[in-house]
Design a protein around this motif. Structure first.
Motif, PDB file in Angstrom:
ATOM      1  N   UNK A   1       0.871  -1.168   0.000  1.00 49.36           N
ATOM      2  CA  UNK A   1       0.000   0.000   0.000  1.00 49.36           C
ATOM      3  C   UNK A   1       0.914   1.226   0.000  1.00 49.36           C
ATOM      4  N   UNK A   2       1.477   1.514  -1.160  1.00 51.51           N
ATOM      5  CA  UNK A   2       2.450   2.598  -1.327  1.00 51.51           C
ATOM      6  C   UNK A   2       1.765   3.742  -2.069  1.00 51.51           C
ATOM      7  N   UNK A   3       1.288   4.717  -1.324  1.00 53.19           N
ATOM      8  CA  UNK A   3       0.535   5.821  -1.924  1.00 53.19           C
ATOM      9  C   UNK A   3       1.474   6.713  -2.737  1.00 53.19           C
ATOM     10  N   UNK A   4       1.047   7.031  -3.956  1.00 48.07           N
ATOM     11  CA  UNK A   4       1.840   7.875  -4.841  1.00 48.07           C
ATOM     12  C   UNK A   4       1.326   9.308  -4.798  1.00 48.07           C
ATOM     13  N   UNK A   5       2.251  10.256  -4.885  1.00 50.85           N
ATOM     14  CA  UNK A   5       1.849  11.658  -4.891  1.00 50.85           C
ATOM     15  C   UNK A   5       2.944  12.524  -5.476  1.00 50.85           C
ATOM     16  N   UNK A   6       2.622  13.787  -5.726  1.00 48.97           N
ATOM     17  CA  UNK A   6       3.581  14.725  -6.295  1.00 48.97           C
ATOM     18  C   UNK A   6       4.717  14.961  -5.312  1.00 48.97           C
ATOM     19  N   UNK A   7       5.946  14.880  -5.808  1.00 49.87           N
ATOM     20  CA  UNK A   7       7.121  14.963  -4.948  1.00 49.87           C
ATOM     21  C   UNK A   7       7.514  16.408  -4.648  1.00 49.87           C
TER      22      UNK A   7
ATOM     23  N   UNK B   1       7.390  -2.031   4.419  1.00 47.61           N
ATOM     24  CA  UNK B   1       7.537  -3.469   4.666  1.00 47.61           C
ATOM     25  C   UNK B   1       7.653  -3.760   6.155  1.00 47.61           C
ATOM     26  N   UNK B   2       8.375  -2.893   6.852  1.00 49.45           N
ATOM     27  CA  UNK B   2       8.562  -3.065   8.289  1.00 49.45           C
ATOM     28  C   UNK B   2       7.225  -2.995   9.008  1.00 49.45           C
ATOM     29  N   UNK B   3       6.410  -2.000   8.679  1.00 56.01           N
ATOM     30  CA  UNK B   3       5.119  -1.832   9.335  1.00 56.01           C
ATOM     31  C   UNK B   3       4.134  -2.929   8.930  1.00 56.01           C
TER      32      UNK B   3
ATOM     33  N   UNK C   1       2.995   5.589   5.586  1.00 53.40           N
ATOM     34  CA  UNK C   1       3.493   4.498   6.415  1.00 53.40           C
ATOM     35  C   UNK C   1       3.047   4.685   7.859  1.00 53.40           C
ATOM     36  N   UNK C   2       2.953   5.955   8.279  1.00 52.78           N
ATOM     37  CA  UNK C   2       2.464   6.233   9.618  1.00 52.78           C
ATOM     38  C   UNK C   2       1.005   5.841   9.786  1.00 52.78           C
ATOM     39  N   UNK C   3       0.210   5.968   8.723  1.00 52.43           N
ATOM     40  CA  UNK C   3      -1.195   5.552   8.782  1.00 52.43           C
ATOM     41  C   UNK C   3      -1.286   4.037   8.974  1.00 52.43           C
ATOM     42  N   UNK C   4      -0.452   3.294   8.244  1.00 54.18           N
ATOM     43  CA  UNK C   4      -0.425   1.834   8.414  1.00 54.18           C
ATOM     44  C   UNK C   4      -0.050   1.474   9.841  1.00 54.18           C
TER      45      UNK C   4
ATOM     46  N   UNK D   1      -2.792  -3.112   6.738  1.00 53.32           N
ATOM     47  CA  UNK D   1      -1.812  -3.099   5.641  1.00 53.32           C
ATOM     48  C   UNK D   1      -2.369  -3.743   4.377  1.00 53.32           C
ATOM     49  N   UNK D   2      -3.673  -3.959   4.312  1.00 55.15           N
ATOM     50  CA  UNK D   2      -4.288  -4.685   3.201  1.00 55.15           C
ATOM     51  C   UNK D   2      -4.184  -3.938   1.875  1.00 55.15           C
ATOM     52  N   UNK D   3      -3.868  -4.693   0.811  1.00 54.95           N
ATOM     53  CA  UNK D   3      -3.839  -4.108  -0.540  1.00 54.95           C
ATOM     54  C   UNK D   3      -5.204  -3.550  -0.939  1.00 54.95           C
ATOM     55  N   UNK D   4      -6.255  -4.141  -0.409  1.00 55.10           N
ATOM     56  CA  UNK D   4      -7.609  -3.688  -0.717  1.00 55.10           C
ATOM     57  C   UNK D   4      -7.769  -2.207  -0.382  1.00 55.10           C
ATOM     58  N   UNK D   5      -7.154  -1.793   0.707  1.00 53.31           N
ATOM     59  CA  UNK D   5      -7.221  -0.389   1.105  1.00 53.31           C
ATOM     60  C   UNK D   5      -6.524   0.486   0.065  1.00 53.31           C
ATOM     61  N   UNK D   6      -5.360   0.047  -0.422  1.00 51.98           N
ATOM     62  CA  UNK D   6      -4.633   0.815  -1.422  1.00 51.98           C
ATOM     63  C   UNK D   6      -5.444   1.037  -2.690  1.00 51.98           C
ATOM     64  N   UNK D   7      -6.168   0.019  -3.127  1.00 51.87           N
ATOM     65  CA  UNK D   7      -6.977   0.145  -4.334  1.00 51.87           C
ATOM     66  C   UNK D   7      -8.154   1.087  -4.120  1.00 51.87           C
ATOM     67  N   UNK D   8      -8.712   1.086  -2.908  1.00 52.06           N
ATOM     68  CA  UNK D   8      -9.797   2.020  -2.598  1.00 52.06           C
ATOM     69  C   UNK D   8      -9.266   3.455  -2.575  1.00 52.06           C
ATOM     70  N   UNK D   9      -8.087   3.644  -2.018  1.00 54.28           N
ATOM     71  CA  UNK D   9      -7.465   4.972  -2.023  1.00 54.28           C
ATOM     72  C   UNK D   9      -7.279   5.458  -3.458  1.00 54.28           C
ATOM     73  N   UNK D  10      -6.811   4.570  -4.334  1.00 51.33           N
ATOM     74  CA  UNK D  10      -6.633   4.932  -5.742  1.00 51.33           C
ATOM     75  C   UNK D  10      -7.957   5.368  -6.365  1.00 51.33           C
ATOM     76  N   UNK D  11      -9.021   4.643  -6.071  1.00 49.38           N
ATOM     77  CA  UNK D  11     -10.338   4.989  -6.613  1.00 49.38           C
ATOM     78  C   UNK D  11     -10.806   6.353  -6.092  1.00 49.38           C
ATOM     79  N   UNK D  12     -10.514   6.638  -4.831  1.00 49.05           N
ATOM     80  CA  UNK D  12     -10.894   7.938  -4.270  1.00 49.05           C
ATOM     81  C   UNK D  12     -10.150   9.072  -4.968  1.00 49.05           C
ATOM     82  N   UNK D  13      -8.865   8.850  -5.265  1.00 43.12           N
ATOM     83  CA  UNK D  13      -8.113   9.873  -5.981  1.00 43.12           C
ATOM     84  C   UNK D  13      -8.651  10.071  -7.397  1.00 43.12           C
ATOM     85  N   UNK D  14      -9.034   8.968  -8.062  1.00 45.97           N
ATOM     86  CA  UNK D  14      -9.666   9.082  -9.386  1.00 45.97           C
ATOM     87  C   UNK D  14     -10.868  10.021  -9.299  1.00 45.97           C
TER      88      UNK D  14
END
Length: 469
Positions: free
Chosen positions: A81-87, A272-274, A317-320, A326-339
């Motif tokens: 669950x690696x959230x992408x954003x503008x650097x 990965x640690x979290x 990572x702090x949210x995790x 740490x579920x991948x399902x959460x990452x995909x929902x986050x992606x949909x919210x950003x869409x």
């Protein structure tokens, strides 16, 4: 359950309510970070007429990138669950490039064409770097990544604390009310997260921010005036401004991409640690390689979608860590919210109304948890004298450039832009010292071998300088 600290592991599928609750908290933790670089660049280069569109594209590209990183398409993506954003790391270099075009009489469209061209060209640096990641184990070690993670957390704390006090250039900066609101939100999150009730724990960030926002709304009110200026719908239009390139402005951006890859390795190690996933071995390196490749691909896509370089965000990572999900399902929902938010700028505009002190109180504890994650990684491996020197010098450089950025003012502008990033300064120092300092026995190993020698009988074969009878 993989651990008492982890409620849902990477491959678990939580029900809809905890999934959405965790996803919203990821969104709130990263939303401001995604739009802020765009706001800064657009404001500095006087591109205000395109700001709403650029923000929408930044959010839309973050959704695309997050989906790729989380899902892992072939070799592309970390599978976390690696959230992408503008650097933030590229802001100075991009402003420098845009200012040159502006000084030469270029239009806003010319500026954006160059910035997006440099974004796409630089992304290939990260793509190529990822192909050799397995041969660079001397660079990406637990020591260097632990240092980079710690530097990431330390550098983000400044942002969290500034928001807690009211935000950059706020007229009421450091107002007592701001401090009380921010600290109250922080304490609500901390105490709810310490609860044995799983629902309170995974909802801690959301509840804390909701309480803070409601309090400000009832006592001071919220400003919704900016919503009337936002378009109802923003359709992604690839290459809307065309593309341009300038080799003289490419080098600083290329170097930042290189060190952004090392920063991503640190973020993915913390992730990965979290998540209770390996932080060494083939699985770990495959994740890091896929994640860095994903960053490069996502930045290339971001340039095509009219936004700026993407990277893996450390604050999530702090949210995790805080939610235990740490579920991948959460990452995909986050992606949909950003869409969704990217297509409807008014939704993003509503989130912008969250008061800065509320955001600061929530993000401060999350950013600090990232730094603690780096320290935990360092503490997992015994620090001998050599490692302690590397850590001290690297973190000293990171904190130094944060506290006294003027110390770099006499350097060439491209080098100053690179070293002004605490993460880059720490990473360069850590890698250089780790590669050049001579390998010596750790104190523990030295003591062990000394004790073994003291128990060995003295004979002519093991005494230095002994002669045969």
């Amino acid at each position: 359950m993989q651990s008492s600290d982890l409620l849902y592991g990477l491959n678990d599928s939580p029900s809809a309510l905890p999934t959405m609750t965790a996803a919203i908290q990821h969104l709130l933790a990263s939303f401001v970070g995604i739009i802020t670089p765009t706001l800064v660049i657009a404001s500095t280069l006087e591109l205000e007429q395109y700001t709403p569109f650029l923000i929408s594209m930044a959010l839309f590209a973050s959704g695309v990138g997050t989906a790729i990183q989380t899902k892992r398409i072939g070799p592309v993506g970390s599978g976390l669950v690696a959230i992408q954003g503008t650097s933030f790391a590229f802001i100075s270099a991009l402003i420098l490039a845009g200012s040159k075009v502006k000084a030469e009489g270029g239009s806003a469209e010319d500026i954006l064409a160059l910035l997006f061209g440099l974004t796409m060209a630089g992304a290939m640096i990260e793509v190529v770097f990822s192909l050799f990641i397995n041969r660079l184990k001397r660079i990406i070690t637990p020591l260097t990544t632990g240092i980079v993670i710690t530097a990431i957390g330390l550098s983000l704390i400044n942002v969290g604390m500034t928001d807690l006090a009211g935000g950059f250039h706020a007229k009421d900066f450091a107002n007592t009310d701001n401090l009380l609101v921010g600290l109250s939100v922080l304490l609500v999150i901390v105490f709810l997260n310490a609860s044995t009730n799983h629902w309170l724990r995974l909802s801690a960030i959301f509840i804390g921010m909701a309480c803070g926002t409601l309090y400000v709304f009832l006592t001071s009110g919220l400003d919704f005036s900016h919503l009337s200026d936002l378009p109802v719908f923003a359709l992604p239009t690839p290459f809307r401004f065309g593309l341009d390139f300038d080799i003289s402005l490419f080098l600083p951006i290329a170097l930042i991409y290189l060190f952004s890859a090392i920063e991503t390795a640190g973020d993915l190690t913390a992730n990965s640690l979290f998540c209770k996933e390996p932080v060494s071995g083939p699985v770990y390196f495959r994740r890091v390689q896929g994640g860095i490749l994903g960053d490069g691909v996502n930045s290339f896509i971001a340039g095509a979608l009219n936004t700026f370089p993407n990277t893996t965000f450390g604050q999530n990572n702090g949210v995790i860590q805080l939610t235990g999900i740490a579920s991948r399902k959460v990452g995909l929902v986050v992606a949909a919210l950003f869409f969704f938010i990217g297509l409807f700028p008014s939704v993003g505009g509503m989130l912008q109304t969250i008061p800065k002190p509320v955001l600061g109180g929530a993000t401060l504890v999350m950013f600090a948890m990232v730094a603690v994650g780096g320290l935990k990684l360092l503490a997992h491996y015994a620090l001998d004298r050599r490692s302690s020197l590397v850590t001290a010098c690297s973190l000293g450089m990171a904190i130094g450039v944060m506290m006294v950025p003027e110390a770099l003012s006499q350097l060439p502008s491209w080098l100053e832009n690179i070293l002004l990033s605490p993460v880059t300064s720490a990473g360069i120092t850590a890698v250089f010292l780790d590669l050049t300092l001579p390998k010596q026995l750790s104190e523990t190993e030295f003591e062990t071998k000394t004790k073994q020698r003291s128990k060995t009988p003295l004979t002519s074969s093991n005494v230095i300088g002994a002669k045969s009878p």
